[in-house]
Scaffold this active site. Structure first.
Site, PDB file in Angstrom:
ATOM      1  CE1 TYR A  18      -6.087  -4.080  16.306  1.00  0.00           C
ATOM      2  CE2 TYR A  18      -7.826  -2.826  15.334  1.00  0.00           C
ATOM      3  CZ  TYR A  18      -6.723  -2.780  15.830  1.00  0.00           C
ATOM      4  OH  TYR A  18      -6.349  -1.722  16.721  1.00  0.00           O
TER       5      TYR A  18
ATOM      6  CB  ILE B 292      -0.886  -0.134   1.221  1.00  0.00           C
ATOM      7  CG1 ILE B 292      -1.874   1.027   1.064  1.00  0.00           C
ATOM      8  CG2 ILE B 292      -0.351   0.174   2.578  1.00  0.00           C
ATOM      9  CD1 ILE B 292      -3.273   0.623   0.592  1.00  0.00           C
TER      10      ILE B 292
ATOM     11  N   GLY C  34       2.177  -4.097  10.942  1.00  0.00           N
ATOM     12  CA  GLY C  34       1.504  -4.283   9.598  1.00  0.00           C
ATOM     13  C   GLY C  34       1.470  -3.046   8.598  1.00  0.00           C
ATOM     14  CB  VAL C  35      -1.233  -1.371   7.031  1.00  0.00           C
ATOM     15  CG1 VAL C  35      -1.841  -0.064   6.189  1.00  0.00           C
ATOM     16  CG2 VAL C  35      -1.756  -2.616   6.296  1.00  0.00           C
ATOM     17  CG  ASP C  36      -0.134   2.398  12.017  1.00  0.00           C
ATOM     18  OD1 ASP C  36      -0.944   3.098  11.853  1.00  0.00           O
ATOM     19  OD2 ASP C  36       0.887   2.612  12.733  1.00  0.00           O
TER      20      ASP C  36
ATOM     21  N   GLY D 241      -5.176  -8.633   9.804  1.00  0.00           N
ATOM     22  CA  GLY D 241      -3.766  -9.006  10.365  1.00  0.00           C
ATOM     23  C   GLY D 241      -3.756  -9.116  11.798  1.00  0.00           C
TER      24      GLY D 241
ATOM     25  CG  ASN E 174      -3.551   1.581  17.143  1.00  0.00           C
ATOM     26  OD1 ASN E 174      -3.660   2.763  17.679  1.00  0.00           O
ATOM     27  ND2 ASN E 174      -2.311   1.213  16.938  1.00  0.00           N
TER      28      ASN E 174
HETATM   29  P1  ADP Z   1      -5.373  -4.815  11.355  1.00  0.00           P
HETATM   30  O1  ADP Z   1      -4.598  -4.466  12.847  1.00  0.00           O
HETATM   31  O2  ADP Z   1      -6.392  -3.892  10.948  1.00  0.00           O
HETATM   32  O3  ADP Z   1      -5.563  -6.175  11.267  1.00  0.00           O
HETATM   33  P2  ADP Z   1      -2.491  -5.267   9.846  1.00  0.00           P
HETATM   34  O4  ADP Z   1      -1.960  -3.958   9.330  1.00  0.00           O
HETATM   35  O5  ADP Z   1      -2.230  -5.919  11.015  1.00  0.00           O
HETATM   36  O6  ADP Z   1      -4.333  -4.587  10.221  1.00  0.00           O
HETATM   37  O7  ADP Z   1      -3.044  -6.135   8.660  1.00  0.00           O
HETATM   38  C1  ADP Z   1      -4.143  -5.816   7.925  1.00  0.00           C
HETATM   39  C2  ADP Z   1      -3.705  -6.445   6.333  1.00  0.00           C
HETATM   40  O8  ADP Z   1      -2.608  -5.770   5.708  1.00  0.00           O
HETATM   41  C3  ADP Z   1      -3.144  -7.861   6.538  1.00  0.00           C
HETATM   42  O9  ADP Z   1      -3.690  -8.797   5.458  1.00  0.00           O
HETATM   43  C4  ADP Z   1      -1.696  -7.786   6.364  1.00  0.00           C
HETATM   44  O10 ADP Z   1      -0.871  -8.937   5.731  1.00  0.00           O
HETATM   45  C5  ADP Z   1      -1.796  -6.482   5.183  1.00  0.00           C
HETATM   46  N1  ADP Z   1      -0.527  -5.731   5.022  1.00  0.00           N
HETATM   47  C6  ADP Z   1       0.664  -5.773   5.703  1.00  0.00           C
HETATM   48  N2  ADP Z   1       1.415  -4.733   5.514  1.00  0.00           N
HETATM   49  C7  ADP Z   1       1.229  -4.330   4.368  1.00  0.00           C
HETATM   50  C8  ADP Z   1       1.402  -3.297   3.454  1.00  0.00           C
HETATM   51  N3  ADP Z   1       2.766  -2.732   3.398  1.00  0.00           N
HETATM   52  N4  ADP Z   1       0.562  -3.170   2.115  1.00  0.00           N
HETATM   53  C9  ADP Z   1      -0.615  -3.709   2.052  1.00  0.00           C
HETATM   54  N5  ADP Z   1      -0.979  -4.681   3.110  1.00  0.00           N
HETATM   55  C10 ADP Z   1      -0.367  -4.850   3.928  1.00  0.00           C
END
Ligand code: ADP
Length: 179
Positions: A129, A17, A38-40, A127, A30
């Site tokens: 959550y 992303i 993860g994404v954050d 992820g 969060n």
């Molecule tokens: P949440 O806490 O809402 O579950 P996460 O970030 O832990 O969010 O994960 C949400 C989804 O994003 C998971 O499928 C994870 O594999 C995916 N993810 C992690 N890093 C990235 C990234 N850089 N780009 C896109 N998706 C990602």
């Protein structure tokens, strides 16, 4: 996989992303907007400290589950980061589905209010959550499809799915919705 909805396009891709060129990218935040993995983690690492500085200053109370807030995007190619708070999965009978749908709707409301023509979304909540991805995919896609049918914008919504199993779950859910 792409789907045309009127003049809009819904896209499913695999990828990161933080690399998206869209006007806005959605963060899986969060409720304290405190930063995490993860994404954050990826967004704050790639975008630099200005994003967190802005969330602290503008949203010191954080953001409730099912809601979203918007900031600039620091060093990222996008113009905005929309920080969405999806639900933590706890069995499915605590309003998780409604919260997840609401988080996506709020993201798209903010995108449209801020004039974004393109938005990239990760798979919220699947992820850390622990929301089961096949269920999350159905809710995510039906929510954005309804939004596009009602609003005819943003012009492009791209789900950027990090790995093949997540992509496969979204593709299967989209095929099921289309049947
Ligand atoms: P949440 O806490 O809402 O579950 P996460 O970030 O832990 O969010 O994960 C949400 C989804 O994003 C998971 O499928 C994870 O594999 C995916 N993810 C992690 N890093 C990235 C990234 N850089 N780009 C896109 N998706 C990602």
């Amino acid at each position: 996989m792409d789907l045309k909805i009127g003049t809009c396009t819904l896209e499913l891709v695999t990828g990161d992303i933080t690399k998206q060129q869209s006007d806005a990218i959605v963060n899986a935040a969060n409720s304290r907007l405190a930063g995490g993995g993860g994404v954050d983690g990826a967004i704050h690492r790639a975008g630099g400290p200005s994003i967190m500085a802005q969330t602290r200053q503008t949203y010191p109370q954080g953001c409730p589950t099912g809601d979203a807030v918007i900031t600039g995007a620091g060093k990222l190619a996008a113009q905005y980061v929309i920080h969405a708070v999806g639900p933590v999965w706890s069995g499915g009978d605590r309003g998780e589905q409604e919260s997840l749908a609401s988080a996506y709707r709020k993201c798209l409301d903010l995108a449209v209010e801020n004039g974004c023509g393109s938005v990239a979304c990760p798979s919220l909540s699947t992820g850390a959550y622990r929301y089961p991805v096949d269920l999350a995919a159905g809710t995510a896609l039906s929510t954005v499809i309804s939004f596009l049918k009602e609003n005819q914008k943003p012009a492009v919504i791209r789900f950027v799915l990090f790995d093949d199993p997540t992509y496969a779950a979204y593709e299967a859910a989209l095929r099921e919705i289309l049947e």
